[in-house]
Write a protein that holds these residues in place. Sequence first.
Motif, mmCIF file in Angstrom:
data_model
loop_
_atom_site.group_PDB
_atom_site.id
_atom_site.type_symbol
_atom_site.label_atom_id
_atom_site.label_comp_id
_atom_site.label_asym_id
_atom_site.label_seq_id
_atom_site.Cartn_x
_atom_site.Cartn_y
_atom_site.Cartn_z
ATOM 1 N N ASP A 86 51.792 37.158 55.291
ATOM 2 C CA ASP A 86 51.457 36.988 53.884
ATOM 3 C C ASP A 86 50.223 36.102 53.757
ATOM 4 O O ASP A 86 50.147 35.048 54.383
ATOM 5 N N GLY A 87 49.265 36.540 52.978
ATOM 6 C CA GLY A 87 48.066 35.742 52.754
ATOM 7 C C GLY A 87 48.196 34.804 51.569
ATOM 8 O O GLY A 87 47.305 34.014 51.289
ATOM 9 N N GLY A 88 49.297 34.880 50.875
ATOM 10 C CA GLY A 88 49.484 34.021 49.709
ATOM 11 C C GLY A 88 48.896 34.656 48.461
ATOM 12 O O GLY A 88 48.108 35.592 48.515
ATOM 13 N N LEU A 116 46.821 43.212 42.608
ATOM 14 C CA LEU A 116 46.807 44.052 43.798
ATOM 15 C C LEU A 116 47.702 43.457 44.879
ATOM 16 O O LEU A 116 47.918 42.254 44.929
ATOM 17 N N PHE A 117 48.158 44.322 45.777
ATOM 18 C CA PHE A 117 48.846 43.891 46.981
ATOM 19 C C PHE A 117 48.021 44.387 48.154
ATOM 20 O O PHE A 117 47.708 45.576 48.241
ATOM 21 N N VAL A 118 47.651 43.494 49.071
ATOM 22 C CA VAL A 118 46.835 43.849 50.222
ATOM 23 C C VAL A 118 47.686 43.716 51.474
ATOM 24 O O VAL A 118 48.347 42.701 51.682
ATOM 25 N N TYR A 119 47.692 44.762 52.304
ATOM 26 C CA TYR A 119 48.433 44.765 53.559
ATOM 27 C C TYR A 119 47.474 44.975 54.718
ATOM 28 O O TYR A 119 46.540 45.765 54.614
ATOM 29 N N ARG A 120 47.720 44.270 55.827
ATOM 30 C CA ARG A 120 46.962 44.457 57.060
ATOM 31 C C ARG A 120 47.967 44.787 58.144
ATOM 32 O O ARG A 120 49.013 44.157 58.243
ATOM 33 N N GLY A 121 47.663 45.785 58.966
ATOM 34 C CA GLY A 121 48.558 46.140 60.059
ATOM 35 C C GLY A 121 49.915 46.572 59.531
ATOM 36 O O GLY A 121 50.019 47.439 58.666
ATOM 37 N N ASP A 130 36.688 42.890 39.881
ATOM 38 C CA ASP A 130 36.538 44.261 40.341
ATOM 39 C C ASP A 130 37.453 44.474 41.538
ATOM 40 O O ASP A 130 37.766 43.530 42.278
ATOM 41 N N VAL A 131 37.874 45.711 41.782
ATOM 42 C CA VAL A 131 38.860 46.008 42.825
ATOM 43 C C VAL A 131 38.308 45.754 44.229
ATOM 44 O O VAL A 131 38.972 45.131 45.060
ATOM 45 N N ALA A 132 37.097 46.207 44.524
ATOM 46 C CA ALA A 132 36.547 46.065 45.878
ATOM 47 C C ALA A 132 36.449 44.603 46.327
ATOM 48 O O ALA A 132 36.908 44.270 47.424
ATOM 49 N N PRO A 133 35.871 43.696 45.537
ATOM 50 C CA PRO A 133 35.846 42.297 45.963
ATOM 51 C C PRO A 133 37.242 41.679 46.070
ATOM 52 O O PRO A 133 37.494 40.846 46.932
ATOM 53 N N ALA A 134 38.163 42.104 45.207
ATOM 54 C CA ALA A 134 39.521 41.575 45.267
ATOM 55 C C ALA A 134 40.213 42.017 46.563
ATOM 56 O O ALA A 134 40.906 41.220 47.205
ATOM 57 N N LEU A 135 40.017 43.258 46.971
ATOM 58 C CA LEU A 135 40.580 43.735 48.240
ATOM 59 C C LEU A 135 39.986 42.976 49.423
ATOM 60 O O LEU A 135 40.699 42.564 50.341
ATOM 61 N N GLN A 136 38.681 42.802 49.405
ATOM 62 C CA GLN A 136 38.013 42.078 50.497
ATOM 63 C C GLN A 136 38.523 40.642 50.580
ATOM 64 O O GLN A 136 38.761 40.119 51.663
ATOM 65 N N ARG A 137 38.699 40.005 49.447
ATOM 66 C CA ARG A 137 39.208 38.630 49.428
ATOM 67 C C ARG A 137 40.632 38.566 49.968
ATOM 68 O O ARG A 137 40.996 37.661 50.710
ATOM 69 N N GLY A 138 41.455 39.550 49.611
ATOM 70 C CA GLY A 138 42.822 39.601 50.120
ATOM 71 C C GLY A 138 42.861 39.772 51.625
ATOM 72 O O GLY A 138 43.623 39.101 52.328
ATOM 73 N N LYS A 139 42.013 40.656 52.159
ATOM 74 C CA LYS A 139 41.932 40.842 53.613
ATOM 75 C C LYS A 139 41.475 39.558 54.297
ATOM 76 O O LYS A 139 41.999 39.173 55.343
ATOM 77 N N PHE A 140 40.500 38.893 53.704
ATOM 78 C CA PHE A 140 39.998 37.646 54.279
ATOM 79 C C PHE A 140 41.099 36.590 54.337
ATOM 80 O O PHE A 140 41.263 35.909 55.341
ATOM 81 N N GLU A 141 41.864 36.445 53.265
ATOM 82 C CA GLU A 141 42.923 35.432 53.226
ATOM 83 C C GLU A 141 43.994 35.706 54.277
ATOM 84 O O GLU A 141 44.484 34.785 54.928
#
Length: 99
Positions: free
Chosen positions: A14-16, A4-9, A25-36
């Motif tokens: 880059d969160g790395g 996945l690629f997660v973008y904020r704003g 699962d997709v939902a936890p992976a998205l949440q982890r990306g946003k957190f990073e």
Amino acid sequence: MIDLFVYRGLGERDGGEIFDPLLSDVAPALQRGKFEIDFNTPKIDHSLEVEYTPSLKPGDEVSVRDSRTNEVIFGVVKEFSHVRNGVSVYTTLSIEVAQ
């Protein structure tokens, strides 16, 4: 494994890359990306006095107009206190703002 690629704003920070075999699962992976991304974004703390706001909670996202600079500040409430000075009541806020 999820790719996945997660973008904020505007997507300018880059969160790395995250490699975690337990994220299946997709939902936890998205949440982890946003957190990073949020964790790696530099932040500034602002302290402000605003009109009495009894409904505030730590973690609330707020927008506050600074009366000294007339600038609107968007951030997350880290801590607050309600102050009574004679007959006037106001709230002091500590807001964390992303740069």
